[in-house]
Design a protein around this motif. Structure first.
Motif, PDB file in Angstrom:
ATOM      1  N   ASP B   8     -10.501 -48.269 -19.852  1.00  0.00           N
ATOM      2  CA  ASP B   8      -9.961 -46.930 -20.028  1.00  0.00           C
ATOM      3  C   ASP B   8     -11.055 -45.955 -20.474  1.00  0.00           C
ATOM      4  O   ASP B   8     -11.566 -46.065 -21.583  1.00  0.00           O
ATOM      5  CB  ASP B   8      -8.822 -46.995 -21.064  1.00  0.00           C
ATOM      6  N   GLN B   9     -11.384 -45.036 -19.603  1.00  0.00           N
ATOM      7  CA  GLN B   9     -12.304 -43.934 -19.940  1.00  0.00           C
ATOM      8  C   GLN B   9     -13.621 -44.437 -20.545  1.00  0.00           C
ATOM      9  O   GLN B   9     -14.112 -43.885 -21.526  1.00  0.00           O
ATOM     10  CB  GLN B   9     -11.631 -42.984 -20.935  1.00  0.00           C
ATOM     11  N   SER B  31     -12.183 -45.667 -15.387  1.00  0.00           N
ATOM     12  CA  SER B  31     -10.911 -46.299 -15.737  1.00  0.00           C
ATOM     13  C   SER B  31     -10.391 -47.075 -14.545  1.00  0.00           C
ATOM     14  O   SER B  31     -10.374 -46.566 -13.432  1.00  0.00           O
ATOM     15  CB  SER B  31      -9.857 -45.251 -16.104  1.00  0.00           C
ATOM     16  N   GLY B  66     -14.709 -45.005 -25.131  1.00  0.00           N
ATOM     17  CA  GLY B  66     -13.685 -45.592 -24.288  1.00  0.00           C
ATOM     18  C   GLY B  66     -13.331 -46.992 -24.746  1.00  0.00           C
ATOM     19  O   GLY B  66     -13.979 -47.549 -25.624  1.00  0.00           O
TER      20      GLY B  66
END
Lengths: 333, 355
Positions: B8-9, B31, B66
């Protein structure tokens, strides 16, 4: 014929006796021809390429002749070869990306090279060099850079420029595209074509294990297996109508863009090539070949079965002889 | 299907080596999700950050910002013991089989190392049965490999042995970083087919490669990376069948294919640069020199693209600007280093805006 190799054998000295890595290989290259040399690792393709320019102390030529532009190439005599390197025969080495010394700027490296080859008119060559740099889209300032300041693709292009600077008759390009991304592969491949078209090199041997690159740039392809040539023909013939079982298996194992595992299941070739220390008698592909039969215990001749298409396989030459024999009978009738 | 790994990110900055300092972004807010029984191929040129993603999943590198979660847990927070449990489920195989082994030990020592750290209580008999099952899963005859030294094995056997080693554990995710690029064409396909087999048994595989045709052959979904950002992502057949991003098209046009020669026009990447270049390309194509000149034009244009990319990289460094501020924050940096936004082109097919 600008290059002709007759029955060349090259061996490595080892404690367990000589290992014949190249065994009785013959082929000829026309002017302007780019030949691709493909095969598995250990098949002797790089040894063949290196033998044409420099036999290092471990290697010795055990037979055969090499002729370039009508003159015999003294491949066993390192000293006599020296003036011919770069001018007659030149090499782009494997791992060319790391072939440039990190302690010299590219320009300095090139002038050193010219001096050691006693090139009389260095200024003219340097002007030509700048023209060629521009041609392949490198700016002149790469000459003021160290090799580690260039990207992989740029380094590869610089090594090719250096190898071809004195317009050699024969260029041996060993795995020049293997370590590159697809886009740089393409640029380097087209650069070779361009250099051939412009006459900077007369003919070339491109050594790689990647058949799909050869399909793009080579005029003809030779397939090598365990030190011997298995098949040689024009690129279209090798790609579309291969006759040797090894070539067929090799081509069948390549995934193409657009092929998914759930549509087509590709198969590899079971087994591995025989050791070259004591190679088995007869056809060396025998153990892995789905078509092997009794006759394969004898060594198949590498013979031309169609104009420009040579194969070393009993199955192929037998069936071809049968076809030719029938045709002959019809004529006599 | 439940998500196994969720990235994620994730961003990763590497400190630049030049004297000017600054940071090179290796990943920019990447992501994606990796469910069980799926092969995702991660495709990009060198420097695109694909190996960095693999390293982060294997905890060989920490993301700058992240999160990466495995079964809902943040993997960056694992302690020593938690990490060992994590490695029971997540394993990697790398590019060069010839350097993955210690040449002075027998190859099957890699199994013994696993036994030492994960199965110390197990009986010999059970252990041998386990090894045989794992070798069977990778289609190797135990007699061919056990007791041999690495140099006695082929590259394909070595890679399969490493996969077998991963299978000894309760592995759920396999990170395969360029595992077949050093193998011969004749053994490559066998390793690929093995991956497909394992996938059918429920293994999630992240297949990292720069070879588009190989990626296409094994994967269900594809991610195309460029400069650390995702440019196109989705079902493999949609990406290869109908590529939308110019960069993907450029990559596809450069793939050498057996039965198709490289096309010289129309050129994908030119549209990225400006309109002027397209006009030039057309002029050359119809020019007197024909294919020769157009081949040259193609080559130099590819070069131009790479040059343009370098400029982009440098600009990114400028975004970081005051490098010192970034340096002091060490890991928790949330720099506004926006990758181009992804938009949905069709279901399961995301395309980034041109950069």
């Amino acid at each position: 014929m600008s290059v002709s190799v007759e029955n060349l054998s090259v061996a490595y000295r080892s404690h367990r006796g000589d290992v014949t890595a190249v065994d009785g290989v013959s082929f000829a290259l026309a002017d302007g021809e780019i030949m691709g040399l493909a095969g598995e690792s250990g098949s002797g393709k790089s040894t063949l390429g290196n033998a044409l320019i420099y036999l290092d102390p471990r290697m010795k030529a055990t037979g055969g002749t090499v002729t370039v532009d009508g003159r015999a190439l003294p491949i066993s005599d390192t000293r006599a070869m020296r003036p011919l390197r770069m001018t007659e025969v030149s090499l782009v080495p494997q791992y060319a990306m790391s072939a440039l010394t990190p302690t010299r700027k590219i320009g300095k490296l090139i002038t050193d090279l010219l001096r050691s080859h006693h090139v009389p008119d260095r200024q003219t060559v340097m002007t030509e060099l700048k023209r060629r740099l521009e041609l392949i889209g490198l700016r002149e300032d790469v000459l003021d850079k160290y090799s580690f300041e260039l990207s992989g693709g740029m380094r590869q292009r610089v090594t090719i420029i250096m190898s071809t600077l004195l317009n050699p008759s024969l260029l041996i390009a060993d795995e020049v595209t293997s370590a590159l991304d697809v886009s740089s592969q393409r640029a380097v491949g087209e650069m070779l074509l361009e250099f051939r078209d412009r006459g900077y090199i007369k003919s070339a041997i491109t050594i790689t294990h990647d058949l799909s690159i050869l399909a793009q740039i080579a005029d003809s392809i030779a397939i090598m297996y365990a030190g011997r040539l298995a098949e040689r023909a024009a690129t279209e013939t090798i790609v579309n109508e291969p006759l040797h079982p090894y070539t067929q298996a090799l081509i069948a194992s390549l995934p193409e863009v657009g092929v998914r595992h759930d549509q087509v299941t590709l198969t590899g070739i079971p087994g591995r090539p025989p050791s070259l220390v004591n190679p088995p008698a007869g056809c060396r592909f025998r153990d892995r070949c789905p078509f092997a039969f009794d006759k394969c215990t004898q060594t198949p001749p590498f013979e031309e079965i169609k104009p420009g298409h040579s194969v070393a396989c009993w199955k192929v030459s037998d069936s071809h002889a049968a076809v030719a024999g029938r045709a002959g009978q019809e004529q006599t009738v | 299907m439940s998500t196994l790994i969720k990235v994620d990110q994730v961003s990763k900055l590497y400190r630049a080596t030049s004297r000017a300092g600054g940071f090179t972004p290796a990943l920019r807010k990447v992501s994606f999700e990796l469910p069980p029984g799926e092969v995702i191929s991660l495709i990009g040129e060198s420097g695109s950050g694909k190996t960095t993603i693999g390293k982060i999943l294997l905890r060989l590198a920490q993301p700058t910002s992240g999160t990466v979660t495995f079964g809902g847990k943040d993997i960056t927070k694992y302690s020593q013991r938690g990490l060992r449990e994590y490695y029971r489920h997540v394993q990697g195989v790398f590019q060069d089989p010839f350097s993955s082994y210690n040449p002075i030990y027998r190859a099957d020592r890699v199994f013994e190392l696993v036994r030492g750290s994960y199965f110390s209580g197990i009986k010999d008999k059970e252990w041998h049965a386990k090894i045989e099952a794992a070798l069977d899963a990778v289609a190797i005859n135990p007699g061919d490999v056990l007791g041999k030294y690495p140099h006695q094995l082929s590259g394909g056997q070595q890679q399969r042995l490493l996969i077998a080693r991963a299978l000894l554990l309760d592995v759920k995710v396999l990170v395969a970083d360029e595992i077949i690029s050093m193998l011969d064409a004749s053994t490559r396909v066998d390793v690929l087919n093995l991956l497909v087999d394992l996938k059918r048994k429920g293994l999630a595989i992240l297949f990292i490669t720069h070879d588009l045709s190989l990626g296409n052959y094994v994967s269900d979904r594809t991610i195309i990376l460029r400069h650390g950002a995702i440019v196109e992502m989705g079902a493999t057949d949609k990406i290869f069948g109908n590529p939308q991003h110019d960069y993907t098209r450029m990559l596809l046009s450069a793939v050498p294919e057996l039965h198709k020669k490289w096309q010289h026009s129309p050129l994908g990447p030119v549209a990225v640069a400006s309109n002027g270049h397209v006009a030039v390309a057309e002029k050359i194509d119809t020019g007197p020199n024909g294919p020769v000149a157009s081949a040259l034009a193609q080559a130099s244009m590819l070069d131009e693209v790479t040059h343009a990319e370098q400029v982009v990289k440098r600009d990114l460094r400028a975004v970081f600007g005051g490098t010192r501020a970034v340096a002091s924050g060490r890991s928790q940096v949330s720099v506004a280093l926006e990758p181009p936004p992804l938009r949905e082109f069709e279901p399961d097919h995301l395309v980034a805006d041109p950069e």
